[in-house]
Design a protein around this motif. Structure first.
Motif, PDB file in Angstrom:
ATOM      1  N   ALA A  92       0.848  -1.192  -0.128  1.00  0.00           N
ATOM      2  CA  ALA A  92      -0.064   0.071   0.104  1.00  0.00           C
ATOM      3  C   ALA A  92       0.791   1.132  -0.052  1.00  0.00           C
ATOM      4  O   ALA A  92       0.359   2.182  -0.342  1.00  0.00           O
ATOM      5  CB  ALA A  92      -0.820  -0.034   0.997  1.00  0.00           C
ATOM      6  N   LYS A  93       2.117   1.141   0.474  1.00  0.00           N
ATOM      7  CA  LYS A  93       2.892   2.194   0.296  1.00  0.00           C
ATOM      8  C   LYS A  93       3.652   2.585  -0.769  1.00  0.00           C
ATOM      9  O   LYS A  93       4.277   3.738  -0.952  1.00  0.00           O
ATOM     10  CB  LYS A  93       4.081   2.226   1.587  1.00  0.00           C
ATOM     11  N   ARG A 123      -4.829  -5.891  -3.683  1.00  0.00           N
ATOM     12  CA  ARG A 123      -4.506  -4.591  -4.415  1.00  0.00           C
ATOM     13  C   ARG A 123      -3.960  -4.777  -5.559  1.00  0.00           C
ATOM     14  O   ARG A 123      -4.217  -3.796  -6.516  1.00  0.00           O
ATOM     15  CB  ARG A 123      -3.283  -3.946  -3.451  1.00  0.00           C
ATOM     16  N   LEU A 124      -3.302  -5.774  -5.871  1.00  0.00           N
ATOM     17  CA  LEU A 124      -2.984  -6.350  -7.603  1.00  0.00           C
ATOM     18  C   LEU A 124      -4.208  -6.209  -8.272  1.00  0.00           C
ATOM     19  O   LEU A 124      -4.266  -5.520  -9.300  1.00  0.00           O
ATOM     20  CB  LEU A 124      -2.354  -7.430  -7.680  1.00  0.00           C
ATOM     21  N   ARG A 125      -5.224  -7.032  -7.800  1.00  0.00           N
ATOM     22  CA  ARG A 125      -6.511  -7.121  -8.806  1.00  0.00           C
ATOM     23  C   ARG A 125      -7.319  -5.563  -8.705  1.00  0.00           C
ATOM     24  O   ARG A 125      -7.582  -5.261  -9.593  1.00  0.00           O
ATOM     25  CB  ARG A 125      -7.556  -7.999  -7.759  1.00  0.00           C
ATOM     26  N   ARG A 126      -7.224  -4.804  -7.644  1.00  0.00           N
ATOM     27  CA  ARG A 126      -7.841  -3.596  -7.810  1.00  0.00           C
ATOM     28  C   ARG A 126      -7.036  -2.582  -8.761  1.00  0.00           C
ATOM     29  O   ARG A 126      -7.836  -1.670  -9.358  1.00  0.00           O
ATOM     30  CB  ARG A 126      -7.874  -3.016  -6.377  1.00  0.00           C
ATOM     31  N   LEU A 127      -5.498  -2.808  -8.776  1.00  0.00           N
ATOM     32  CA  LEU A 127      -5.045  -1.743  -9.614  1.00  0.00           C
ATOM     33  C   LEU A 127      -4.759  -2.386 -11.056  1.00  0.00           C
ATOM     34  O   LEU A 127      -4.177  -1.605 -11.894  1.00  0.00           O
ATOM     35  CB  LEU A 127      -3.607  -1.408  -9.009  1.00  0.00           C
ATOM     36  N   ALA A 128      -5.076  -3.437 -11.203  1.00  0.00           N
ATOM     37  CA  ALA A 128      -4.826  -4.154 -12.624  1.00  0.00           C
ATOM     38  C   ALA A 128      -5.325  -3.527 -13.829  1.00  0.00           C
ATOM     39  O   ALA A 128      -4.762  -3.307 -14.878  1.00  0.00           O
ATOM     40  CB  ALA A 128      -5.433  -5.589 -12.477  1.00  0.00           C
ATOM     41  N   ASP A 129      -6.506  -2.887 -13.768  1.00  0.00           N
ATOM     42  CA  ASP A 129      -7.117  -2.017 -14.936  1.00  0.00           C
ATOM     43  C   ASP A 129      -6.376  -0.792 -15.094  1.00  0.00           C
ATOM     44  O   ASP A 129      -6.842  -0.253 -16.183  1.00  0.00           O
ATOM     45  CB  ASP A 129      -8.686  -1.844 -14.787  1.00  0.00           C
ATOM     46  N   LEU A 155      -5.832 -13.182  -8.559  1.00  0.00           N
ATOM     47  CA  LEU A 155      -4.794 -13.341  -9.485  1.00  0.00           C
ATOM     48  C   LEU A 155      -5.410 -13.816 -10.879  1.00  0.00           C
ATOM     49  O   LEU A 155      -5.121 -13.095 -11.939  1.00  0.00           O
ATOM     50  CB  LEU A 155      -3.653 -14.592  -9.176  1.00  0.00           C
ATOM     51  N   ARG A 156      -6.288 -14.614 -10.854  1.00  0.00           N
ATOM     52  CA  ARG A 156      -7.111 -14.963 -12.137  1.00  0.00           C
ATOM     53  C   ARG A 156      -7.728 -13.819 -12.798  1.00  0.00           C
ATOM     54  O   ARG A 156      -8.072 -13.685 -13.989  1.00  0.00           O
ATOM     55  CB  ARG A 156      -8.181 -15.978 -11.825  1.00  0.00           C
ATOM     56  N   GLN A 157      -7.815 -12.774 -12.179  1.00  0.00           N
ATOM     57  CA  GLN A 157      -8.542 -11.378 -12.516  1.00  0.00           C
ATOM     58  C   GLN A 157      -7.568 -10.656 -13.340  1.00  0.00           C
ATOM     59  O   GLN A 157      -8.070  -9.474 -13.709  1.00  0.00           O
ATOM     60  CB  GLN A 157      -9.527 -10.893 -11.697  1.00  0.00           C
ATOM     61  N   VAL A 158      -6.202 -10.787 -13.475  1.00  0.00           N
ATOM     62  CA  VAL A 158      -5.393 -10.081 -13.777  1.00  0.00           C
ATOM     63  C   VAL A 158      -4.890 -10.459 -15.021  1.00  0.00           C
ATOM     64  O   VAL A 158      -4.412 -11.675 -15.491  1.00  0.00           O
ATOM     65  CB  VAL A 158      -3.965 -10.099 -12.955  1.00  0.00           C
TER      66      VAL A 158
END
Length: 251
Positions: A92-93, A123-129, A155-158
């Protein structure tokens, strides 16, 4: 500078950020904590402002190193590069803009194949787009036991070219592991003086799931007091399977 790596599944490490903090049981005996303390004591500038990876709060330090962004451009020969072996880019930082800068370097150095691993799958999923995903980037999540299976779902959504799992240190069985959308699985036991033992059945179950799903399986180590203490053989065989590097990443 970038470092040649002794990690069996990569060739070099690149750390545009350093520092981290504990997020789950897999972090308890983190090798990066021991190594960062040693580097800090040696006076290595890059590690002077990092906090203890086991703690968080006002005293916690995670450092970004913009000067490190130029390093992969200096490597002419293609390399397999583990990104942030000493940190987590999706902490997050780490601001979104800095994550974008790292991705831009990856896109601009297509001769290399990059392996990026996180425990912060949400956070990975939220930022992927909000990221442009280059074809030479493999994205993975750490999965130490079944209580964190949600990381695989994230991860599958990335939209990464290759999605992979690092089941190291493996601390429990991954019963009914589903590998749809996953392109590679790494498994390893924990090493170090306080290592927690891995059971053979846990490893065999994952290998069998990979074979059934036709997913490359890489067995890194049994672990022990040292990484090489238990060797790497599983039923007399070394498992070094990996995805093929994408043609666009090497031409």
């Amino acid at each position: 500078m970038g470092d040649r790596s002794t990690i069996e599944w990569t060739e070099a490490t690149w750390n545009p950020t350093t520092g981290c903090d504990r997020i789950s049981l897999g972090c308890d005996n983190c090798y990066a904590l021991t190594l960062s303390r040693r580097l800090k004591a040696m006076g290595v500038e890059k590690y002077q402002n990092d906090g203890d990876p086991r703690t968080s709060g006002p005293g916690f330090g995670l450092s970004m190193h913009p000067s490190a962004l130029a390093i992969p451009r200096q490597w002419r020969a293609p390399r397999m590069v583990f990104v942030n072996s000493m940190s987590d880019l999706f902490h997050a930082k780490v601001p979104l803009e800095f994550v974008r800068q790292v991705f831009q370097v990856i896109a601009e150095t297509p001769q290399h194949t990059y392996q990026l691993l996180t425990k912060r799958a949400r956070r990975l999923r939220r930022l992927a787009d909000e990221l442009d995903w280059p074809p030479n980037l493999w994205m993975g999540v750490s999965l130490e036991d079944a209580t964190h299976m949600h990381r695989v779902d994230d991860l599958r959504q990335v939209p990464a070219a290759v999605r992979f799992l690092s089941c190291e240190p493996l601390l429990g069985p991954l019963t009914d592991l589903k590998l749809d959308g996953i392109g590679w699985v790494i498994v390893g036991g924990e090493s170090g003086p306080k290592h927690r033992p891995v059971q053979q059945d846990w490893v065999v179950d994952i290998r069998d799931a990979c074979n059934e799903a036709e997913v490359p399986f890489f067995f890194k180590q049994w672990g022990g007091r040292t990484p090489k203490a238990g060797g790497r053989l599983l039923h007399g065989t070394t498992w070094d399977e990996m995805p093929q590097r994408l043609r666009s990443a090497t031409t």
